[in-house]
Design an enzyme around this catalytic site. Structure first.
Site, PDB file in Angstrom:
ATOM      1  N   SER A 112       0.836  -1.196   0.000  1.00  0.00           N
ATOM      2  CA  SER A 112       0.000   0.000   0.000  1.00  0.00           C
ATOM      3  C   SER A 112       0.876   1.253   0.000  1.00  0.00           C
ATOM      4  CB  SER A 112      -0.951  -0.042   1.200  1.00  0.00           C
ATOM      5  OG  SER A 112      -2.005   0.876   1.062  1.00  0.00           O
ATOM      6  N   ASP A 249      -9.951  -5.651  -3.992  1.00  0.00           N
ATOM      7  CA  ASP A 249      -9.057  -4.638  -3.434  1.00  0.00           C
ATOM      8  C   ASP A 249      -9.543  -3.222  -3.724  1.00  0.00           C
ATOM      9  OD1 ASP A 249      -6.690  -3.340  -2.514  1.00  0.00           O
ATOM     10  OD2 ASP A 249      -5.466  -5.001  -3.258  1.00  0.00           O
ATOM     11  N   HIS A 276      -7.617  -5.927   0.272  1.00  0.00           N
ATOM     12  CA  HIS A 276      -6.374  -5.155   0.335  1.00  0.00           C
ATOM     13  C   HIS A 276      -5.275  -5.845   1.135  1.00  0.00           C
ATOM     14  CE1 HIS A 276      -4.254  -1.415  -0.290  1.00  0.00           C
ATOM     15  NE2 HIS A 276      -4.101  -1.180   1.006  1.00  0.00           N
TER      16      HIS A 276
END
Length: 297
Positions: A112, A249, A276
């Site tokens: 991320s 996601d 995610h």
């Protein structure tokens, strides 16, 4: 079995905390480069990524896994005199951590917001980087903002509009906002019935000051990264890259695909049961996929 050690290194006169997971001698060899893991948030702690510990316990392909808490996060000290948090601070920190740990050759996994740090370091052409894993991340923030807004607007029962209204009115502490935001999280961030303890540790440890400075409100970003993009530089990445994301996601396929297509030596694995946090949602498969990439000739 693997062994865990912790310690600190000095970066610009402050202590950066790290955690090393080393394979048993019969599982790994000293010739295998370690995997350095860069957490996201921005402003979370490393804890939520520790399902990757299993990479140190894979017979025949085990490797050392190194985590660290970024500046102002978890067990790592805040830089003295910092007035504004910015991406370059965290990229410089990673560069310094690699030097302090005396890693001549290494692989990186950035998840991320950690992917933005990893991408930025790779674009510096830093010596020693062998392979790069970009996990549920992106290279173009405006594209990501458009995609995540579309996911929010697609929430059932008008809950996307509830989010918009609460944020406009400053009532994000209301039960209505909590319900709508919670549904988004359960659909596009973590698709597990119960939140694992290590995820809870990272969430409760979030440094809001860092998050707000870099991003701000998730669907109406005001932070320094709101227009960030390295999309036109991706052809400069010279190492093999594995991109991972989840089928559900918040980093949607439309967000991820242009990044994959622009990196010269990139492959992409979508985890079909994940959002995610694929390393937490499908931990065994995730470790196998990453290990296979890092071990390939």
């Amino acid at each position: 079995m693997s062994t865990v050690t912790t310690g600190t290194v000095s970066v610009d006169g402050r202590r950066v905390w790290f955690r090393r997971v080393s394979p048993a001698p019969e599982y790994g060899t000293a010739s295998v480069p370690p995997l350095v893991v860069i957490h996201g948030g921005p402003g979370m702690t490393h804890d939520y990524l520790t399902d990757l510990d299993r990479l140190a316990d894979l017979p025949g392909s085990a490797r050392e896994v190194i985590y660290y808490d970024q500046a102002g996060c978890g067990n790592t000290e805040r830089p003295a005199g910092v007035r504004s948090w910015n991406l370059e601070l965290f990229v410089d920190e990673l560069d310094s951590v690699l030097s302090a740990l005396e890693l001549e050759t290494y692989d990186l996994l950035g998840h991320s917001a950690g992917g933005w740090i990893s991408l930025s370091l790779a674009l510096r052409q830093r010596t020693g980087l062998r392979r790069l894993v970009l996990a549920s991340t992106c290279a173009d923030m405006p594209r990501y903002q458009r995609e995540i807004a579309a996911l929010k607007d697609a929430l059932p029962d008008g809950l996307g509009a509830v989010i918009d209204q609460c944020e406009a009115e400053g009532t994000t502490d209301s039960a209505e906002y909590g319900q709508a935001f919670g549904l988004f999280q359960s659909l596009h961030v973590l698709r597990l019935d119960d939140m694992p303890d290590h995820m809870l540790v990272s969430i409760t440890g979030l440094n809001d000051e860092i998050y707000d400075a870099l991003l701000g409100p998730e669907w109406n970003m005001t932070g320094s990264l709101q227009s960030w993009s390295v999309a036109d530089q991706l052809s400069e990445i010279t190492v093999p890259v594995l991109v991972t994301s989840g089928r559900f996601d918040e980093m949607t396929p439309a967000t991820v695909r242009p990044m994959v297509d622009s990196i010269p030596d990139a492959r992409w694995h979508i985890f079909e049961q994940s959002a995610h946090m694929a390393m937490m949602e499908e931990p065994e498969l995730y470790a196998d996929v990453v290990s296979a990439f890092l071990s390939r000739d």
